[in-house]
Design an enzyme around this catalytic site. Structure first.
Site, PDB file in Angstrom:
ATOM      1  N   ASP A   5     -93.999  85.998 -71.555  1.00 18.28           N
ATOM      2  CA  ASP A   5     -93.562  86.601 -72.855  1.00 18.28           C
ATOM      3  C   ASP A   5     -92.329  87.065 -73.426  1.00 18.28           C
ATOM      4  O   ASP A   5     -92.085  86.788 -74.526  1.00 18.28           O
ATOM      5  CB  ASP A   5     -94.793  88.094 -72.689  1.00 18.28           C
ATOM      6  CG  ASP A   5     -94.444  88.799 -71.693  1.00 18.28           C
ATOM      7  OD1 ASP A   5     -93.585  88.678 -71.181  1.00 18.28           O
ATOM      8  OD2 ASP A   5     -95.190  89.899 -71.792  1.00 18.28           O
ATOM      9  N   ASP A  63     -51.794 113.877 -42.459  1.00 14.25           N
ATOM     10  CA  ASP A  63     -51.181 115.204 -41.776  1.00 14.25           C
ATOM     11  C   ASP A  63     -51.975 115.882 -40.955  1.00 14.25           C
ATOM     12  O   ASP A  63     -53.309 115.917 -41.067  1.00 14.25           O
ATOM     13  CB  ASP A  63     -50.753 116.006 -43.165  1.00 14.25           C
ATOM     14  CG  ASP A  63     -49.889 117.209 -42.951  1.00 14.25           C
ATOM     15  OD1 ASP A  63     -49.730 117.550 -41.697  1.00 14.25           O
ATOM     16  OD2 ASP A  63     -49.414 117.591 -43.930  1.00 14.25           O
ATOM     17  N   LYS A  81     -58.951 130.674 -43.853  1.00 16.15           N
ATOM     18  CA  LYS A  81     -59.846 131.559 -43.168  1.00 16.15           C
ATOM     19  C   LYS A  81     -59.331 133.111 -43.184  1.00 16.15           C
ATOM     20  O   LYS A  81     -60.340 133.914 -43.243  1.00 16.15           O
ATOM     21  CB  LYS A  81     -60.189 131.000 -41.800  1.00 16.15           C
ATOM     22  CG  LYS A  81     -60.920 131.708 -40.951  1.00 16.15           C
ATOM     23  CD  LYS A  81     -61.064 131.129 -39.733  1.00 16.15           C
ATOM     24  CE  LYS A  81     -62.209 131.956 -38.842  1.00 16.15           C
ATOM     25  NZ  LYS A  81     -62.564 131.275 -37.559  1.00 16.15           N
ATOM     26  N   THR A 106     -45.633 122.619 -35.750  1.00 16.07           N
ATOM     27  CA  THR A 106     -46.171 123.777 -35.959  1.00 16.07           C
ATOM     28  C   THR A 106     -47.491 124.124 -35.190  1.00 16.07           C
ATOM     29  O   THR A 106     -47.996 125.253 -35.477  1.00 16.07           O
ATOM     30  CB  THR A 106     -46.447 123.768 -37.536  1.00 16.07           C
ATOM     31  OG1 THR A 106     -47.268 122.812 -37.785  1.00 16.07           O
ATOM     32  CG2 THR A 106     -45.337 123.839 -38.386  1.00 16.07           C
ATOM     33  N   GLY A 124     -38.570 121.419 -40.758  1.00 13.40           N
ATOM     34  CA  GLY A 124     -37.967 120.079 -41.058  1.00 13.40           C
ATOM     35  C   GLY A 124     -37.158 119.879 -42.259  1.00 13.40           C
ATOM     36  O   GLY A 124     -36.126 120.662 -42.511  1.00 13.40           O
ATOM     37  N   HIS A 129     -73.064 105.383 -76.604  1.00 11.83           N
ATOM     38  CA  HIS A 129     -73.811 105.821 -75.604  1.00 11.83           C
ATOM     39  C   HIS A 129     -74.117 105.054 -74.225  1.00 11.83           C
ATOM     40  O   HIS A 129     -75.033 104.753 -73.582  1.00 11.83           O
ATOM     41  CB  HIS A 129     -75.113 106.215 -76.011  1.00 11.83           C
ATOM     42  CG  HIS A 129     -75.184 107.274 -77.174  1.00 11.83           C
ATOM     43  ND1 HIS A 129     -74.713 108.600 -76.927  1.00 11.83           N
ATOM     44  CD2 HIS A 129     -75.646 107.005 -78.478  1.00 11.83           C
ATOM     45  CE1 HIS A 129     -74.693 109.224 -78.155  1.00 11.83           C
ATOM     46  NE2 HIS A 129     -75.428 108.330 -78.991  1.00 11.83           N
ATOM     47  N   GLU A 186     -64.227 106.937 -82.209  1.00 11.89           N
ATOM     48  CA  GLU A 186     -63.932 108.134 -81.319  1.00 11.89           C
ATOM     49  C   GLU A 186     -62.880 107.598 -80.561  1.00 11.89           C
ATOM     50  O   GLU A 186     -61.607 108.783 -80.390  1.00 11.89           O
ATOM     51  CB  GLU A 186     -65.050 108.404 -80.518  1.00 11.89           C
ATOM     52  CG  GLU A 186     -66.504 109.114 -81.209  1.00 11.89           C
ATOM     53  CD  GLU A 186     -66.370 110.543 -81.527  1.00 11.89           C
ATOM     54  OE1 GLU A 186     -65.090 111.119 -81.246  1.00 11.89           O
ATOM     55  OE2 GLU A 186     -67.221 111.257 -81.999  1.00 11.89           O
ATOM     56  N   ARG A 205     -64.679 121.091 -72.874  1.00 12.48           N
ATOM     57  CA  ARG A 205     -65.372 121.981 -73.658  1.00 12.48           C
ATOM     58  C   ARG A 205     -66.739 122.293 -73.052  1.00 12.48           C
ATOM     59  O   ARG A 205     -67.279 123.297 -73.115  1.00 12.48           O
ATOM     60  CB  ARG A 205     -65.342 121.804 -75.220  1.00 12.48           C
ATOM     61  CG  ARG A 205     -63.924 121.942 -75.764  1.00 12.48           C
ATOM     62  CD  ARG A 205     -64.078 121.745 -77.267  1.00 12.48           C
ATOM     63  NE  ARG A 205     -64.328 120.611 -77.608  1.00 12.48           N
ATOM     64  CZ  ARG A 205     -65.091 120.209 -78.777  1.00 12.48           C
ATOM     65  NH1 ARG A 205     -65.289 121.077 -79.423  1.00 12.48           N
ATOM     66  NH2 ARG A 205     -65.410 118.955 -79.022  1.00 12.48           N
ATOM     67  N   TYR A 206     -67.467 120.982 -72.809  1.00 11.50           N
ATOM     68  CA  TYR A 206     -68.920 121.047 -72.239  1.00 11.50           C
ATOM     69  C   TYR A 206     -69.088 119.702 -71.850  1.00 11.50           C
ATOM     70  O   TYR A 206     -68.438 118.935 -71.923  1.00 11.50           O
ATOM     71  CB  TYR A 206     -69.833 121.401 -73.356  1.00 11.50           C
ATOM     72  CG  TYR A 206     -69.885 120.614 -74.624  1.00 11.50           C
ATOM     73  CD1 TYR A 206     -70.555 119.327 -74.843  1.00 11.50           C
ATOM     74  CD2 TYR A 206     -69.340 121.339 -75.697  1.00 11.50           C
ATOM     75  CE1 TYR A 206     -70.306 118.751 -75.979  1.00 11.50           C
ATOM     76  CE2 TYR A 206     -69.136 120.398 -77.278  1.00 11.50           C
ATOM     77  CZ  TYR A 206     -69.688 119.233 -77.126  1.00 11.50           C
ATOM     78  OH  TYR A 206     -69.753 118.381 -78.145  1.00 11.50           O
TER      79      TYR A 206
END
Length: 538
Positions: free
Chosen positions: A492, A137, A149, A79, A47, A290, A342, A227-228
């Site tokens: 309470d 698709d 595969k 196809t 195409g 946090h 930050e 980085r971690y």
């Protein structure tokens, strides 16, 4: 029935003689096709891809030339043919496969360059049902999976970002692809089709309002390797799923070092919280540490809101995340950079503000071009051992709730405004959550305790700390209101708020001991409002 492998070993190097190219994203296509042609590789295409290559003056054979069958049904069928899939799936070192290829005139395909119809993009753009379905698709994923595969013999490239590496690999191996390289491309290909199918199945569930599909899949594309993770010994990556909800995943980072795992998590929490406040009504700032707010406030200006939010817990604000619901202006930026921060995230930022923040080279500044809609539907997933929990986003907004006064004394107008404010914040505090607020600013927050009364005591202690930091003699909790994310199981927790000086309470209600809690509130002249909606956040 399982198919038994013939255990034919895969060759290391496979010479690249014939390539099939069929792409929706034509980034880098012509350069790749030209380089392959110059290497003597026969090009087969479909195409629009075929037309683009031919228009560039590069020899290319249309897929219909090898199938002997025209493209039909608006390109839905082109196809899906043995000449294509046989060329992709044939085990070249298997005698039976070679005989079949010769008998049916099937030529081997050594490289497949395929990316898929832009389903995710059409969905994200709000395409109608028919348009979204048409961009599912079929032939592309079938060829990708077939090539992957048979990676023992076929290289499959699904990402334009891999074209350079592909050409470099061919150059290093005299026009052949190594087995390890083909393995890596196959792994990436299956990840791509998995994410693609996850997007399709998720869209169907949304479109048909299927709340709990039998099979649930989530997919995403790697945005960056971190980085971690939460801790240095943990590995982490940030994946995006194409959702256009404004936030950390869609933001533009104007400056600062790479976001960490914790930065992303906390920044998302901060921006979702501040989005509860309509910028047309008020300026609002949330400071997060946090994933919990340590200060939230409304104000006439962002500077005013920031200073009020900071006053709630200036100690915890150090190294925190600051989220704004309006354009970051110079006045607010000058105040924010006085405290080590930050990340700053805002819908927009003025040039003056950007210049001020630029003086802090490590401070990340993110702009999102909008706020997330707190009322919008969505899904939240959490992994557990052996599975995952999936639920809808908590999109309940206090302005939409039917608030019920349950005490003899009703809140004053000022108290009611503070109660609504406090409940907005409590929605974004880890459970058990208690929020003290006064004058549309938090003055004490208790989060994440096993006992609600402990959260109430911590919030009162935080209010005393804020009082001392401000150099005041009377606790900021005196005359405040209190929000609880869930009902008080006993009186309470409420009594702890009374002791701290609170005058009004907002909570969901629904406890077996609601009458006892209401009686305690009446005994102390406290106004109390039930929302009927709980905001647990674990």
């Amino acid at each position: 029935m399982a198919v038994v492998s013939k255990k034919i070993p895969a060759p290391d190097l496979v010479p690249l003689r014939r390539a099939l190219l069929s792409v929706s994203d034509k980034t880098g296509l012509i350069d790749l096709a030209k380089a392959l042609h110059e290497r003597g590789v026969e090009l087969v295409s479909t195409g629009g891809t075929s037309k683009a290559i031919a228009a560039a003056g590069i020899p290319v054979k249309d897929v219909s030339d090898i199938t002997g069958f025209p493209e039909i049904m608006d390109g839905r069928v082109k196809t899906l043919h043995p000449s294509v899939h046989g060329g992709l799936l044939a085990i070249r070192d298997d005698a039976e496969h070679r005989e079949a290829m010769e008998a049916h005139n099937i030529g081997a395909i050594d490289l497949a360059v395929i990316n898929l119809y832009p389903f995710e993009e059409v969905r994200a753009a709000g395409g109608d049902y028919a348009s979204v379905v048409e961009n599912i698709d079929i032939g592309g994923p079938a060829m990708v999976r077939a090539s992957a595969k048979n990676h023992a013999y076929v290289a499959i490239a699904t990402d334009p970002a891999d074209y350079t590496r592909l050409l470099e690999t061919l150059g290093e191996n005299d026009g052949a692809t190594p087995y390890r390289f083909r393995q890596e491309l196959a792994a990436k290909a299956y990840s791509r089709t998995a994410a693609y199918d996850a997007a399709i199945s998720g869209w169907f569930a949304d479109a048909l309002a299927i709340e709990a599909p039998t099979w649930r899949a989530f997919g995403g594309k790697l945005d960056n390797v971190m980085r971690y993770g939460e801790n240095p010994h943990q590995q982490a990556g940030f994946y995006v799923n194409g959702d256009k909800r404004p936030g950390v995943a869609t933001a533009r980072q104007l400056q600062g070092k790479q976001l960490s795992y914790n930065n992303v998590n906390d920044t998302d929490a901060a921006f979702e919280l501040v989005a509860e406040f309509d910028p047309k009504r008020t300026a609002a700032v949330a400071i997060i540490k946090h994933a919990n707010p340590c200060g939230v406030a409304e104000g006439a200006t962002l500077k005013e809101a920031y200073l009020s939010a900071l006053a709630c817990d200036p100690t915890s604000a150090f190294g925190g995340i600051v989220a704004l619901n309006r354009l970051l202006d110079a006045e607010a930026a000058e105040e924010i950079v006085k405290t080590f921060t930050e990340v700053i995230i805002a819908p927009e930022a003025s040039l003056e503000a950007v210049e001020i923040v630029a003086a802090k080279k490590n401070l990340r500044l993110l702009v999102t071009d909008g706020l997330p809609d707190p009322r919008a539907a969505g899904l939240i997933a959490k992994s557990v051992a052996g599975g995952m929990l999936v639920q809808s986003r908590d999109n309940a907004v206090v302005d939409d709730l039917d608030l019920k006064v349950v005490t003899k004394r009703a809140p004053t107008e000022t108290e009611m405004a503070d109660l609504r404010f406090a409940f907005r914040v409590a929605k974004h505090v880890k459970s058990n959550a208690i929020v003290y607020a006064k004058n549309l600013a938090t003055v004490g927050i208790g989060a994440g305790q096993m006992s609600r009364v402990d959260s109430s005591r911590i919030a009162a202690r935080k209010a005393l700390d804020a009082t001392e930091a401000a150099g005041l003699s009377e606790s900021l909790a005196k005359g405040s209101v209190v929000a609880s994310d869930a009902f008080f199981p006993f009186a309470d927790g409420l009594l702890a708020a009374v002791e701290a000086g609170a005058t009004a309470v907002i909570q969901p209600g629904g406890s077996m001991r609601d009458d006892d809690v209401i009686a305690a509130a009446d005994e102390h002249g406290i106004a109390m409002v039930f929302t009927g909606t709980r905001h647990f956040r674990h």
